[in-house]
Design a protein around this motif. Structure first.
Motif, PDB file in Angstrom:
ATOM      1  N   HIS A 197      35.518  40.494  58.009  1.00 34.32           N
ATOM      2  CA  HIS A 197      36.398  41.371  59.140  1.00 34.32           C
ATOM      3  C   HIS A 197      37.885  41.855  58.692  1.00 34.32           C
ATOM      4  CE1 HIS A 197      33.558  39.183  61.598  1.00 34.32           C
ATOM      5  NE2 HIS A 197      33.964  40.009  62.711  1.00 34.32           N
ATOM      6  N   THR A 198      38.285  41.163  57.398  1.00 34.69           N
ATOM      7  CA  THR A 198      39.561  41.483  57.287  1.00 34.69           C
ATOM      8  C   THR A 198      39.733  42.197  55.621  1.00 34.69           C
ATOM      9  OG1 THR A 198      40.137  39.219  56.073  1.00 34.69           O
ATOM     10  CG2 THR A 198      40.470  39.762  58.522  1.00 34.69           C
ATOM     11  N   ASP A 199      38.612  42.433  54.852  1.00 35.85           N
ATOM     12  CA  ASP A 199      38.660  43.006  53.596  1.00 35.85           C
ATOM     13  C   ASP A 199      38.623  44.698  53.954  1.00 35.85           C
ATOM     14  OD1 ASP A 199      38.813  43.737  51.021  1.00 35.85           O
ATOM     15  OD2 ASP A 199      36.673  43.205  50.608  1.00 35.85           O
ATOM     16  N   ILE A 200      39.841  45.243  54.401  1.00 34.63           N
ATOM     17  CA  ILE A 200      40.120  46.750  54.649  1.00 34.63           C
ATOM     18  C   ILE A 200      40.727  47.319  53.941  1.00 34.63           C
ATOM     19  CG2 ILE A 200      40.135  45.817  57.238  1.00 34.63           C
ATOM     20  CD1 ILE A 200      43.333  46.248  57.153  1.00 34.63           C
ATOM     21  N   SER A 201      40.265  48.604  53.762  1.00 31.16           N
ATOM     22  CA  SER A 201      40.852  49.579  52.658  1.00 31.16           C
ATOM     23  C   SER A 201      42.356  49.542  52.705  1.00 31.16           C
ATOM     24  CB  SER A 201      40.467  50.873  52.978  1.00 31.16           C
ATOM     25  OG  SER A 201      40.792  51.574  54.059  1.00 31.16           O
ATOM     26  N   GLU A 202      43.097  49.398  53.679  1.00 29.60           N
ATOM     27  CA  GLU A 202      44.439  49.676  53.888  1.00 29.60           C
ATOM     28  C   GLU A 202      45.000  48.260  53.000  1.00 29.60           C
ATOM     29  OE1 GLU A 202      43.031  51.714  57.433  1.00 29.60           O
ATOM     30  OE2 GLU A 202      42.606  50.130  56.318  1.00 29.60           O
ATOM     31  N   ALA A 203      44.147  47.094  53.196  1.00 27.28           N
ATOM     32  CA  ALA A 203      44.845  46.012  52.850  1.00 27.28           C
ATOM     33  C   ALA A 203      43.706  45.026  52.168  1.00 27.28           C
ATOM     34  CB  ALA A 203      45.578  45.090  53.762  1.00 27.28           C
ATOM     35  N   PRO A 204      43.302  45.424  50.935  1.00 24.20           N
ATOM     36  CA  PRO A 204      41.949  44.792  50.554  1.00 24.20           C
ATOM     37  C   PRO A 204      42.291  43.389  50.271  1.00 24.20           C
ATOM     38  CG  PRO A 204      42.739  46.465  48.722  1.00 24.20           C
ATOM     39  CD  PRO A 204      43.684  46.466  50.184  1.00 24.20           C
ATOM     40  N   TRP A 205      41.217  42.555  49.900  1.00 22.33           N
ATOM     41  CA  TRP A 205      41.134  41.277  49.383  1.00 22.33           C
ATOM     42  C   TRP A 205      41.259  41.349  47.969  1.00 22.33           C
ATOM     43  CZ3 TRP A 205      43.329  36.500  50.589  1.00 22.33           C
ATOM     44  CH2 TRP A 205      43.454  36.385  52.177  1.00 22.33           C
ATOM     45  N   TYR A 206      41.801  40.572  47.091  1.00 17.08           N
ATOM     46  CA  TYR A 206      41.569  40.314  45.633  1.00 17.08           C
ATOM     47  C   TYR A 206      41.184  38.971  45.227  1.00 17.08           C
ATOM     48  CZ  TYR A 206      43.533  44.896  45.691  1.00 17.08           C
ATOM     49  OH  TYR A 206      43.884  46.354  45.865  1.00 17.08           O
ATOM     50  N   ILE A 207      39.930  38.722  44.844  1.00 22.29           N
ATOM     51  CA  ILE A 207      39.738  37.374  44.549  1.00 22.29           C
ATOM     52  C   ILE A 207      40.188  37.044  43.103  1.00 22.29           C
ATOM     53  CG2 ILE A 207      37.685  35.918  44.451  1.00 22.29           C
ATOM     54  CD1 ILE A 207      38.197  37.328  46.987  1.00 22.29           C
ATOM     55  N   VAL A 208      40.733  35.987  42.927  1.00 18.17           N
ATOM     56  CA  VAL A 208      41.137  35.188  41.709  1.00 18.17           C
ATOM     57  C   VAL A 208      40.317  34.186  41.313  1.00 18.17           C
ATOM     58  CG1 VAL A 208      43.096  34.314  40.318  1.00 18.17           C
ATOM     59  CG2 VAL A 208      43.487  36.177  42.207  1.00 18.17           C
ATOM     60  N   GLU A 209      39.556  34.333  40.128  1.00 16.63           N
ATOM     61  CA  GLU A 209      38.655  33.067  39.792  1.00 16.63           C
ATOM     62  C   GLU A 209      39.815  32.150  39.171  1.00 16.63           C
ATOM     63  OE1 GLU A 209      35.557  34.094  37.132  1.00 16.63           O
ATOM     64  OE2 GLU A 209      34.279  34.908  38.885  1.00 16.63           O
ATOM     65  N   SER A 210      39.952  30.822  39.660  1.00 20.44           N
ATOM     66  CA  SER A 210      41.039  29.907  39.324  1.00 20.44           C
ATOM     67  C   SER A 210      40.387  28.623  38.720  1.00 20.44           C
ATOM     68  CB  SER A 210      41.791  29.777  40.564  1.00 20.44           C
ATOM     69  OG  SER A 210      41.143  28.932  41.624  1.00 20.44           O
ATOM     70  N   ASP A 211      39.253  28.337  38.301  1.00 22.56           N
ATOM     71  CA  ASP A 211      38.870  27.136  37.505  1.00 22.56           C
ATOM     72  C   ASP A 211      39.679  26.979  36.414  1.00 22.56           C
ATOM     73  OD1 ASP A 211      36.847  26.647  39.349  1.00 22.56           O
ATOM     74  OD2 ASP A 211      35.271  26.373  37.803  1.00 22.56           O
ATOM     75  N   ASP A 212      40.274  28.090  35.569  1.00 24.28           N
ATOM     76  CA  ASP A 212      41.289  27.937  34.568  1.00 24.28           C
ATOM     77  C   ASP A 212      42.544  28.479  35.150  1.00 24.28           C
ATOM     78  OD1 ASP A 212      43.041  28.317  32.402  1.00 24.28           O
ATOM     79  OD2 ASP A 212      41.185  28.992  31.067  1.00 24.28           O
ATOM     80  N   LYS A 213      43.204  27.391  35.438  1.00 29.27           N
ATOM     81  CA  LYS A 213      44.751  28.044  36.110  1.00 29.27           C
ATOM     82  C   LYS A 213      45.577  28.967  34.992  1.00 29.27           C
ATOM     83  CE  LYS A 213      45.501  23.684  38.708  1.00 29.27           C
ATOM     84  NZ  LYS A 213      46.378  22.534  38.936  1.00 29.27           N
ATOM     85  N   ARG A 214      45.536  28.863  34.011  1.00 34.35           N
ATOM     86  CA  ARG A 214      46.200  29.648  32.977  1.00 34.35           C
ATOM     87  C   ARG A 214      45.871  30.956  33.147  1.00 34.35           C
ATOM     88  NH1 ARG A 214      46.231  26.000  27.479  1.00 34.35           N
ATOM     89  NH2 ARG A 214      47.336  24.154  28.433  1.00 34.35           N
ATOM     90  N   ARG A 215      44.557  31.379  32.985  1.00 31.18           N
ATOM     91  CA  ARG A 215      44.012  32.612  33.326  1.00 31.18           C
ATOM     92  C   ARG A 215      44.166  33.203  34.635  1.00 31.18           C
ATOM     93  NH1 ARG A 215      40.116  34.115  29.390  1.00 31.18           N
ATOM     94  NH2 ARG A 215      39.673  32.388  28.052  1.00 31.18           N
ATOM     95  N   ALA A 216      43.949  32.322  35.643  1.00 35.29           N
ATOM     96  CA  ALA A 216      44.314  32.723  37.001  1.00 35.29           C
ATOM     97  C   ALA A 216      45.665  33.193  37.295  1.00 35.29           C
ATOM     98  CB  ALA A 216      43.824  31.635  38.023  1.00 35.29           C
ATOM     99  N   ARG A 217      46.580  32.760  36.584  1.00 31.77           N
ATOM    100  CA  ARG A 217      47.932  32.895  36.767  1.00 31.77           C
ATOM    101  C   ARG A 217      48.344  34.308  36.347  1.00 31.77           C
ATOM    102  NH1 ARG A 217      50.047  26.861  35.158  1.00 31.77           N
ATOM    103  NH2 ARG A 217      49.387  25.718  37.102  1.00 31.77           N
ATOM    104  N   LEU A 218      47.923  34.241  34.986  1.00 27.02           N
ATOM    105  CA  LEU A 218      47.922  35.744  34.324  1.00 27.02           C
ATOM    106  C   LEU A 218      47.358  36.954  34.823  1.00 27.02           C
ATOM    107  CD1 LEU A 218      47.858  34.570  30.456  1.00 27.02           C
ATOM    108  CD2 LEU A 218      49.852  34.699  31.828  1.00 27.02           C
ATOM    109  N   ASN A 219      46.337  36.422  35.457  1.00 27.83           N
ATOM    110  CA  ASN A 219      45.388  37.680  36.059  1.00 27.83           C
ATOM    111  C   ASN A 219      45.960  38.131  37.285  1.00 27.83           C
ATOM    112  OD1 ASN A 219      43.439  37.590  33.886  1.00 27.83           O
ATOM    113  ND2 ASN A 219      42.020  36.344  35.017  1.00 27.83           N
ATOM    114  N   MET A 220      46.370  37.158  37.876  1.00 30.31           N
ATOM    115  CA  MET A 220      46.886  37.416  39.361  1.00 30.31           C
ATOM    116  C   MET A 220      48.117  38.450  39.217  1.00 30.31           C
ATOM    117  SD  MET A 220      49.547  36.408  41.262  1.00 30.31           S
ATOM    118  CE  MET A 220      50.125  37.528  42.835  1.00 30.31           C
ATOM    119  N   ILE A 221      49.028  37.869  38.204  1.00 28.08           N
ATOM    120  CA  ILE A 221      50.313  38.419  38.241  1.00 28.08           C
ATOM    121  C   ILE A 221      50.245  39.923  37.548  1.00 28.08           C
ATOM    122  CG2 ILE A 221      52.617  38.456  36.846  1.00 28.08           C
ATOM    123  CD1 ILE A 221      52.389  35.267  37.008  1.00 28.08           C
ATOM    124  N   ALA A 222      49.278  39.806  36.612  1.00 27.48           N
ATOM    125  CA  ALA A 222      49.004  41.119  36.059  1.00 27.48           C
ATOM    126  C   ALA A 222      48.562  42.237  37.160  1.00 27.48           C
ATOM    127  CB  ALA A 222      47.944  41.233  34.657  1.00 27.48           C
TER     128      ALA A 222
END
Length: 267
Positions: A197-222
């Motif tokens: 219902h809420t993954d809309i083109s104007e405001a899409p969702w971005y999924i961050v795989e976060s089992d590795d916290k370091r990768r998740a932080r860098l990927n999200m910020i980048a």
């Protein structure tokens, strides 16, 4: 994601890239300030998915007068009678501000729905109204970014166990967090319905795989930095003035003031 095993990012590489990205976040902040932009970043995901740690790294070097975190407690009795989005609206940024939502209006799509804190009718109304609400924010000119931190059930349990044993992290764990273990599939279904219902083109969702916290932080910020068309703003030219010569001031005797004991001397 549980079947996908990726080597943990080495600490040296992580810290080097994190510092570079945090430097860019400061540039983004100055662009937001100078342009009068309004940036909202929504952090959502399961308990222990790494949202809080990522928010800390995002805001670590930012000016708290410009970038603030909104982590709302449970609603008061008065707030329960308001339009659901009302108490979130007052936390939206003004010109030149950044707001990081540590959980957001999506509580209704997740914990409230799964734990029975809202009715089925309220949940369905949220799913209908949320895309309209977010389109209004975007049409108003607010830069809205939404990140879902995805953690596997095995990794979540590891983090829960660490929190139980670590007295500095014990406060992060609540009875409701532990109950989420028994409702894993219910939360999964709620998330899937929310995305439909809420993954809309104007405001899409971005999924961050976060089992590795370091990768998740860098990927999200980048990704955040790459999604905003910011430019480096030249800082004002500052120059330290010469210290004026002394004029006879004498500091009061030390025994007239109370000093903090030197705890470090005994280490």
């Amino acid at each position: 994601m549980a079947d996908k095993k990726t080597a943990t990012l080495p600490r040296a590489a992580y810290e080097r890239e994190l510092l570079r990205l945090q430097t860019e976040l400061v540039k983004l902040q100055e662009w937001v300030r100078s342009e009068g932009a309004r940036l909202v970043v929504v952090f959502e995901g399961r308990d222990a998915a790494g949202k809080g740690g990522t928010i800390k790294r995002v805001s670590e070097h930012l000016n708290p007068r410009i970038a603030r975190t909104a982590a709302l407690p449970k609603p008061t009795e008065r707030e329960r009678t308001q339009w659901y989005f009302q108490r979130y609206v007052e936390h939206l940024p003004a010109a030149g501000e950044i707001v990081l939502f540590d959980r957001s209006w999506y509580n209704r799509a997740g914990v409230e729905h799964v734990m029975g804190f809202c009715t089925k009718e309220e949940h369905q109304l949220f799913l209908r109204q949320c895309p309209i609400f977010e389109r209004m924010l975007v049409e108003e000119g607010i830069l809205l970014r939404k990140y879902w931190f995805s953690v596997s059930d095995a990794e979540q349990q590891k983090r829960f166990r660490r929190r139980l044993k670590d007295p500095t992290r014990r406060w992060k764990l609540s009875a409701m967090d532990l109950e989420s273990i028994t409702r894993w599939e219910a939360y999964s279904r709620a998330k899937d319905e929310m995305l439909v219902h809420t993954d809309i083109s104007e405001a899409p969702w971005y999924i961050v795989e976060s089992d590795d916290k370091r990768r998740a932080r860098l990927n999200m910020i980048a990704h955040l930095l790459g999604s905003v068309p910011y430019q480096e703003v030249s800082p004002p030219v500052l120059k330290l003035p010469p210290r004026p010569p002394p004029t006879g001031y004498v500091r009061p005797p030390r025994d007239l003031q109370t000093y903090v004991p030197d705890h470090a001397a005994g280490l």
